[in-house]
Design an enzyme around this catalytic site. Structure first.
Site, mmCIF file in Angstrom:
data_model
loop_
_atom_site.group_PDB
_atom_site.id
_atom_site.type_symbol
_atom_site.label_atom_id
_atom_site.label_comp_id
_atom_site.label_asym_id
_atom_site.label_seq_id
_atom_site.Cartn_x
_atom_site.Cartn_y
_atom_site.Cartn_z
ATOM 1 N N ASP A 1 -17.595 -46.114 -62.717
ATOM 2 C CA ASP A 1 -16.345 -46.860 -62.779
ATOM 3 C C ASP A 1 -15.669 -46.842 -61.415
ATOM 4 O O ASP A 1 -15.136 -45.818 -60.982
ATOM 5 C CB ASP A 1 -15.436 -46.243 -63.844
ATOM 6 C CG ASP A 1 -14.119 -46.983 -63.986
ATOM 7 O OD1 ASP A 1 -13.936 -48.014 -63.301
ATOM 8 O OD2 ASP A 1 -13.281 -46.535 -64.785
ATOM 9 N N ASP B 1 -15.402 -65.048 -48.439
ATOM 10 C CA ASP B 1 -14.721 -66.039 -47.622
ATOM 11 C C ASP B 1 -13.208 -65.999 -47.811
ATOM 12 O O ASP B 1 -12.453 -66.499 -46.981
ATOM 13 C CB ASP B 1 -15.232 -67.440 -47.967
ATOM 14 C CG ASP B 1 -15.074 -67.767 -49.448
ATOM 15 O OD1 ASP B 1 -15.722 -67.084 -50.262
ATOM 16 O OD2 ASP B 1 -14.315 -68.685 -49.799
ATOM 17 N N TYR C 1 -6.529 -60.994 -54.162
ATOM 18 C CA TYR C 1 -7.977 -60.742 -54.149
ATOM 19 C C TYR C 1 -8.501 -60.701 -52.716
ATOM 20 O O TYR C 1 -9.186 -59.759 -52.307
ATOM 21 C CB TYR C 1 -8.703 -61.817 -54.945
ATOM 22 C CG TYR C 1 -10.195 -61.833 -54.725
ATOM 23 C CD1 TYR C 1 -10.994 -60.800 -55.209
ATOM 24 C CD2 TYR C 1 -10.800 -62.858 -54.007
ATOM 25 C CE1 TYR C 1 -12.372 -60.798 -54.987
ATOM 26 C CE2 TYR C 1 -12.170 -62.866 -53.782
ATOM 27 C CZ TYR C 1 -12.946 -61.835 -54.272
ATOM 28 O OH TYR C 1 -14.299 -61.834 -54.042
ATOM 29 N N LYS D 1 -10.027 -57.406 -50.676
ATOM 30 C CA LYS D 1 -11.388 -57.374 -50.128
ATOM 31 C C LYS D 1 -11.364 -57.089 -48.626
ATOM 32 O O LYS D 1 -12.214 -56.347 -48.121
ATOM 33 C CB LYS D 1 -12.099 -58.707 -50.406
ATOM 34 C CG LYS D 1 -12.447 -58.926 -51.870
ATOM 35 C CD LYS D 1 -13.449 -57.912 -52.403
ATOM 36 C CE LYS D 1 -14.831 -58.122 -51.829
ATOM 37 N NZ LYS D 1 -15.821 -57.145 -52.376
#
Length: 301
Positions: free
Chosen positions: A37, A103, A126, A130
């Site tokens: 996890d 991207d 998001y 990242k």
């Protein structure tokens, strides 16, 4: 190679392909969400220490782009904090890390394909999470390869292609955004490229430790399908190929719309084009043209 490769996200569309592509290179210890996890840093540390891998390959991520806007803590826990732990543990045991990014770390303006050296400016939670993961891995001291990719799809899992084909069988008309530009990337092509990258690094190791061998290779690489299209173009080509294979099928017409006509909680980059020349120069690998890979996936389906 006979050493272990720890693979996260093994039940996802990229993870599933990686499990097959990496198998000839060593013992692949595949872990899905239930076994590892990534939202639990302690779990991540324990699993890595139990396996003691030579490579850690991490395609697992929080990918619910719109949902991330309302639960940023979970997005950052998986996309940043878990990646930091992976890097720290890899450094401690001398393992190499392969991590996949997106991207969405770019703002998505202009029409020029982004290079690895271009300024990042994510416009969504998001994308920001990242990018934070990329930075955490780079700061960990581990030897690493980061592959930024885009619009990933394949014959299994949850992805745009399968969603469009299902919807096309059920409706008469589909409205698809036509002003976001990028390139679909086949999950299998991405997995094969990853295996080749590991082979190249191992070939260069020549008896040295992996951390030392990875030094000249470490960094960020763009790895998306060749060519470019829009989501509307991708959907239209998929439906065209489906009609070609089954002329009797009743499939939806694809209507082009603007991003403004399809509002979402998270902003999407209008320009998701990625320049992949560095990947070709360093690893001798050119990603498949998206039309070619789409034909292969449609045959498989």
């Amino acid at each position: 190679m006979t050493e272990r490769i720890l693979l996260t996200g093994a039940t996802g569309q990229v993870g599933w392909e990686l499990a097959k592509s990496l198998a000839p290179l060593g013992e692949v210890v595949a872990r899905g969400r239930e076994e590892m996890d990534l939202s639990d840093a302690t779990s991540v540390r324990e699993r890595i220490r139990a396996v003691e891998p030579r490579w850690i390959v991490n395609p697992a991520a929080y990918t619910a782009v719109d949902k991330a806007e309302s639960e940023p803590e979970l997005a950052y826990a998986i996309n940043r904090d878990a990646v930091r732990v992976i890097g720290e543990e890899a450094r401690a045991i001398g393992a190499g890390v392969i991590h996949f990014s997106t991207d969405y770390v770019f703002e998505g303006t202009g029409i020029t394909p982004y290079r690895e050296t271009d300024a990042t400016r994510p416009v969504s939670v998001y994308g920001a999470s990242k990018l934070a993961g990329e930075e955490a891995l780079a700061a960990s001291g581990a030897g690493y390869l980061i592959f930024r990719t885009s619009w990933v799809y394949g014959a299994r899992g949850k992805n745009f292609l399968l969603t469009i084909l299902k919807a096309a069988r059920e409706r008469e008309r589909l409205r698809v955004v036509a002003d976001q530009h990028g390139a679909p990337t086949w999950s299998r092509d991405l997995a094969r490229m990853t295996a080749r990258a590991i082979e190249r690094v191992e070939e260069s190791a020549a008896g040295r430790g992996l951390s030392e061998a990875l030094g000249p290779w470490s960094g960020v690489y763009h790895a998306s399908g060749a060519g470019e299209t829009t989501w509307h173009g991708f959907a239209g080509e998929a439906v065209r190929l489906a009609r070609e294979r089954n002329p009797e099928a009743r499939l939806a017409e694809i209507e082009a719309i603007t991003t403004a006509e399809y509002p979402t909680p998270a902003r999407r980059p209008a320009n998701s084009r990625l320049n992949c020349e560095k990947l070709a120069e360093r690893f001798g690998w050119r990603m498949m043209d998206w039309r070619e890979s789409l034909r292969e996936v449609m045959k498989e389906l």
